[in-house]
Structure formats: structure tokens, C-alpha cells
Design a protein around this motif. Structure first.
Motif, PDB file in Angstrom:
ATOM      1  N   PHE A  46       7.712  78.877  12.700  1.00 62.22           N
ATOM      2  CA  PHE A  46       7.516  77.575  13.604  1.00 62.22           C
ATOM      3  C   PHE A  46       6.742  76.649  13.129  1.00 62.22           C
ATOM      4  CE2 PHE A  46       8.315  81.627  16.027  1.00 62.22           C
ATOM      5  CZ  PHE A  46       9.452  81.387  16.401  1.00 62.22           C
ATOM      6  N   ASN A  47       5.738  76.788  12.563  1.00 62.09           N
ATOM      7  CA  ASN A  47       4.841  75.710  12.053  1.00 62.09           C
ATOM      8  C   ASN A  47       5.428  74.738  10.844  1.00 62.09           C
ATOM      9  OD1 ASN A  47       1.751  74.759  11.888  1.00 62.09           O
ATOM     10  ND2 ASN A  47       2.226  75.001   9.700  1.00 62.09           N
ATOM     11  N   HIS A  48       6.252  75.411  10.370  1.00 62.23           N
ATOM     12  CA  HIS A  48       6.817  74.552   9.197  1.00 62.23           C
ATOM     13  C   HIS A  48       7.788  73.453  10.015  1.00 62.23           C
ATOM     14  CE1 HIS A  48      10.081  73.633   6.174  1.00 62.23           C
ATOM     15  NE2 HIS A  48       8.989  73.784   5.322  1.00 62.23           N
ATOM     16  N   GLU A  49       8.390  73.999  11.015  1.00 56.00           N
ATOM     17  CA  GLU A  49       9.376  73.357  11.762  1.00 56.00           C
ATOM     18  C   GLU A  49       8.738  72.293  12.177  1.00 56.00           C
ATOM     19  OE1 GLU A  49      12.504  72.703  13.334  1.00 56.00           O
ATOM     20  OE2 GLU A  49      13.702  74.247  12.296  1.00 56.00           O
ATOM     21  N   THR A  50       7.420  72.181  12.971  1.00 55.74           N
ATOM     22  CA  THR A  50       6.732  71.456  13.557  1.00 55.74           C
ATOM     23  C   THR A  50       6.308  70.392  12.705  1.00 55.74           C
ATOM     24  OG1 THR A  50       5.984  72.817  15.307  1.00 55.74           O
ATOM     25  CG2 THR A  50       4.840  71.044  14.880  1.00 55.74           C
ATOM     26  N   HIS A  51       5.783  70.705  11.413  1.00 51.61           N
ATOM     27  CA  HIS A  51       5.362  69.743  10.514  1.00 51.61           C
ATOM     28  C   HIS A  51       6.437  68.698  10.075  1.00 51.61           C
ATOM     29  CE1 HIS A  51       3.799  68.138   6.791  1.00 51.61           C
ATOM     30  NE2 HIS A  51       4.813  68.711   5.992  1.00 51.61           N
ATOM     31  N   HIS A  52       7.633  69.332   9.595  1.00 53.09           N
ATOM     32  CA  HIS A  52       8.700  68.311   9.432  1.00 53.09           C
ATOM     33  C   HIS A  52       9.247  67.627  10.418  1.00 53.09           C
ATOM     34  CE1 HIS A  52       8.332  69.100   5.054  1.00 53.09           C
ATOM     35  NE2 HIS A  52       8.715  70.344   5.444  1.00 53.09           N
ATOM     36  N   ARG A  53       9.401  68.020  11.322  1.00 47.36           N
ATOM     37  CA  ARG A  53       9.877  67.403  12.903  1.00 47.36           C
ATOM     38  C   ARG A  53       9.068  66.334  12.866  1.00 47.36           C
ATOM     39  NH1 ARG A  53      11.227  72.453  15.562  1.00 47.36           N
ATOM     40  NH2 ARG A  53       9.017  72.359  16.347  1.00 47.36           N
ATOM     41  N   GLY A  54       7.725  66.554  12.839  1.00 46.06           N
ATOM     42  CA  GLY A  54       6.788  65.322  13.029  1.00 46.06           C
ATOM     43  C   GLY A  54       7.018  64.004  12.036  1.00 46.06           C
ATOM     44  N   TYR A  76      10.616  76.110  22.353  1.00 45.64           N
ATOM     45  CA  TYR A  76      10.201  74.706  21.837  1.00 45.64           C
ATOM     46  C   TYR A  76      10.985  74.179  20.757  1.00 45.64           C
ATOM     47  CZ  TYR A  76       6.818  71.183  20.200  1.00 45.64           C
ATOM     48  OH  TYR A  76       6.289  70.016  19.913  1.00 45.64           O
ATOM     49  N   ASN A  77      11.184  75.114  19.696  1.00 48.64           N
ATOM     50  CA  ASN A  77      11.960  74.732  18.449  1.00 48.64           C
ATOM     51  C   ASN A  77      13.232  74.048  19.134  1.00 48.64           C
ATOM     52  OD1 ASN A  77      11.018  75.137  16.026  1.00 48.64           O
ATOM     53  ND2 ASN A  77      12.577  76.619  15.481  1.00 48.64           N
ATOM     54  N   THR A  78      14.017  74.842  19.884  1.00 50.17           N
ATOM     55  CA  THR A  78      15.312  74.505  20.477  1.00 50.17           C
ATOM     56  C   THR A  78      15.378  73.072  20.945  1.00 50.17           C
ATOM     57  OG1 THR A  78      16.242  76.677  20.189  1.00 50.17           O
ATOM     58  CG2 THR A  78      17.457  74.984  21.675  1.00 50.17           C
ATOM     59  N   GLN A 133      12.962  70.748  20.944  1.00 48.20           N
ATOM     60  CA  GLN A 133      12.622  69.547  19.749  1.00 48.20           C
ATOM     61  C   GLN A 133      13.730  69.283  18.745  1.00 48.20           C
ATOM     62  OE1 GLN A 133       9.713  67.454  19.819  1.00 48.20           O
ATOM     63  NE2 GLN A 133       9.997  68.087  21.913  1.00 48.20           N
ATOM     64  N   ASN A 134      14.465  70.249  18.365  1.00 44.35           N
ATOM     65  CA  ASN A 134      15.633  70.197  17.480  1.00 44.35           C
ATOM     66  C   ASN A 134      16.645  69.322  18.284  1.00 44.35           C
ATOM     67  OD1 ASN A 134      14.470  71.286  15.344  1.00 44.35           O
ATOM     68  ND2 ASN A 134      15.210  73.325  15.691  1.00 44.35           N
ATOM     69  N   ILE A 135      16.880  69.409  19.747  1.00 46.36           N
ATOM     70  CA  ILE A 135      17.879  68.682  20.296  1.00 46.36           C
ATOM     71  C   ILE A 135      17.272  67.450  20.434  1.00 46.36           C
ATOM     72  CG2 ILE A 135      18.945  68.886  22.484  1.00 46.36           C
ATOM     73  CD1 ILE A 135      19.170  72.051  22.370  1.00 46.36           C
ATOM     74  N   SER A 136      16.231  67.089  20.897  1.00 47.40           N
ATOM     75  CA  SER A 136      15.642  65.747  21.034  1.00 47.40           C
ATOM     76  C   SER A 136      15.569  64.966  19.889  1.00 47.40           C
ATOM     77  CB  SER A 136      14.101  65.920  21.389  1.00 47.40           C
ATOM     78  OG  SER A 136      13.519  64.801  21.349  1.00 47.40           O
ATOM     79  N   LEU A 137      15.638  65.362  18.682  1.00 46.07           N
ATOM     80  CA  LEU A 137      15.580  64.781  17.281  1.00 46.07           C
ATOM     81  C   LEU A 137      17.144  64.437  17.072  1.00 46.07           C
ATOM     82  CD1 LEU A 137      12.872  66.255  15.094  1.00 46.07           C
ATOM     83  CD2 LEU A 137      12.597  64.466  16.598  1.00 46.07           C
ATOM     84  N   VAL A 138      17.797  65.468  17.320  1.00 44.53           N
ATOM     85  CA  VAL A 138      19.290  65.367  16.845  1.00 44.53           C
ATOM     86  C   VAL A 138      19.777  64.316  17.973  1.00 44.53           C
ATOM     87  CG1 VAL A 138      21.712  66.501  17.268  1.00 44.53           C
ATOM     88  CG2 VAL A 138      20.068  67.402  15.919  1.00 44.53           C
ATOM     89  N   THR A 148      26.184  71.174  14.848  1.00 43.93           N
ATOM     90  CA  THR A 148      27.001  72.340  15.384  1.00 43.93           C
ATOM     91  C   THR A 148      25.982  73.441  14.439  1.00 43.93           C
ATOM     92  OG1 THR A 148      29.084  71.490  15.564  1.00 43.93           O
ATOM     93  CG2 THR A 148      29.018  73.899  15.052  1.00 43.93           C
ATOM     94  N   LEU A 149      25.983  73.161  13.545  1.00 45.96           N
ATOM     95  CA  LEU A 149      25.139  74.308  12.606  1.00 45.96           C
ATOM     96  C   LEU A 149      23.701  74.521  12.757  1.00 45.96           C
ATOM     97  CD1 LEU A 149      26.542  73.471   9.044  1.00 45.96           C
ATOM     98  CD2 LEU A 149      26.837  75.633  10.297  1.00 45.96           C
ATOM     99  N   ARG A 150      23.093  73.401  13.317  1.00 46.20           N
ATOM    100  CA  ARG A 150      21.776  73.360  13.942  1.00 46.20           C
ATOM    101  C   ARG A 150      21.421  74.098  15.243  1.00 46.20           C
ATOM    102  NH1 ARG A 150      16.890  73.456  12.030  1.00 46.20           N
ATOM    103  NH2 ARG A 150      17.047  75.397  13.428  1.00 46.20           N
ATOM    104  N   LEU A 151      22.853  73.963  16.071  1.00 49.26           N
ATOM    105  CA  LEU A 151      22.572  74.620  17.334  1.00 49.26           C
ATOM    106  C   LEU A 151      22.624  76.178  17.024  1.00 49.26           C
ATOM    107  CD1 LEU A 151      24.897  72.317  19.740  1.00 49.26           C
ATOM    108  CD2 LEU A 151      22.536  72.813  19.859  1.00 49.26           C
ATOM    109  N   GLN A 152      23.668  76.290  16.266  1.00 47.72           N
ATOM    110  CA  GLN A 152      23.766  77.666  15.842  1.00 47.72           C
ATOM    111  C   GLN A 152      22.398  78.322  15.258  1.00 47.72           C
ATOM    112  OE1 GLN A 152      27.051  77.741  13.163  1.00 47.72           O
ATOM    113  NE2 GLN A 152      28.723  77.468  14.789  1.00 47.72           N
ATOM    114  N   ARG A 153      21.664  77.897  14.512  1.00 51.69           N
ATOM    115  CA  ARG A 153      20.545  78.329  13.933  1.00 51.69           C
ATOM    116  C   ARG A 153      19.250  78.295  15.236  1.00 51.69           C
ATOM    117  NH1 ARG A 153      21.074  79.840   9.991  1.00 51.69           N
ATOM    118  NH2 ARG A 153      21.106  78.449   8.293  1.00 51.69           N
TER     119      ARG A 153
END
Length: 165
Positions: free
Chosen positions: A135-143, A13-15, A17-22, A87-92
């Protein structure tokens, strides 16, 4: 509390959503990504950089590094180059997925110990709690990023967990 399978689902889910935002942020100018939008970390780019740093910090703690602040520096301005960030986000994302791929339920029963970089006392927390926090921290700030992107006219993907590919 949580299972290794839950962590694998959240990593996917993290991956996603991160790709969606990028991808949504790709349609903005660099100035638009760095524009102060009144959020906690001001801009889309700074908030994404905070997430990149925070993921590294918690993941290192979960892997047994009790002093990750000695080598991981929190920066809202770095990386400043958008292509470098992508690039770095994909690696993380891959690093988090690889960590969850090796995870078994018993790994979540332990304790994570770390020493904050500010010199305060040793901290101990249940491993499952720290994994959930990752995972929760990611969700908070991605919002926050999702809201800023939407206000800027970008169109991130839906965020429903049930829609994870």
C-alpha cells in the motif's frame, strides 16, 4: 504492526485512488499520458504501468509465490493501450480487495520469502511489513501521478484517507 482491517481499509483506499487517477487521465490525450514529465518513470502512463506490475509482484509474494518474477514481467510500456490498462487496473484492484477480504490478523504474523529475479540471495521479510509496503508503494507513486495530472490540467479527487467512500 498492522491488522487485517487496516489492509481492507487500504485496499478500498487503493481502489478509490486508482480510479480517481484513471478518471482524471481519461481526459488527456494518449500523447499527454505518455509525455515525459520529468518524473522517475517519466510519464503518467509509465508510472501507472509500474504500479500495476509492482502490485502484481508483491501480491504474489504475499500469496506465497516465492518466484513471481518468473511469470510477471516489469514493463513501463505495457499495456500501451489505455482501454486495456483501465480494464487490467480494475482487475488488479479487485484482486487486492479479494486478498484482503480473506485476510485474518494471524496471516500477517508470518514471513514472506522470495528469490529476486536477478539471481541474488533469498529474501525474507515479515508479512505485515510486505503488506504495508504494497500500500505504501502505491501511495508514493500515485502522488507522482497526481502531480503530473494536476500539472497537465486534470483534476484527480482528493487523496485524504479520511474521505475514502
Amino acid at each position: 504492526m498492522i491488522s487485517s482491517e487496516y489492509c481492507r481499509l487500504m485496499a478500498r483506499y487503493n481502489t478509490w485512488q486508482n480510479i480517481s487517477l484513471v478518471n482524471a487521465a481519461d481526459g488527456l490525450t494518449n500523447a499527454d499520458r505518455w509525455k515525459d514529465r520529468g518524473a522517475y518513470f517519466q510519464s503518467i502512463a509509465a508510472t501507472l504501468n509500474h504500479l500495476y506490475w509492482a502490485d502484481a509482484l508483491m501480491l504474489q509474494r504475499l500469496k506465497g509465490n516465492g518466484r513471481p518474477e518468473e511469470t510477471i514481467t516489469h514493463s513501463l510500456t505495457s499495456p500501451s493501450n489505455w482501454d486495456d490498462f483501465k480494464t487490467l487496473r480494475l482487475q488488479r484492484n479487485e484482486e487486492i480487495e479479494e486478498w484482503t477480504a480473506r485476510l485474518v490478523d494471524a496471516d500477517l504474523n508470518g514471513t514472506v520469502v522470495w528469490y529476486p529475479g536477478d539471481g541474488s540471495a533469498r529474501i525474507e521479510r515479515p508479512t505485515a511489513l510486505c503488506a504495508a509496503e504494497l500500500f505504501n508503494h502505491e501511495t508514493h507513486h500515485r502522488g507522482q501521478v497526481h502531480a503530473m495530472l494536476t500539472a497537465a490540467g486534470a483534476k484527480p479527487e482528493p487523496t485524504d484517507l479520511s474521505m475514502v467512500p
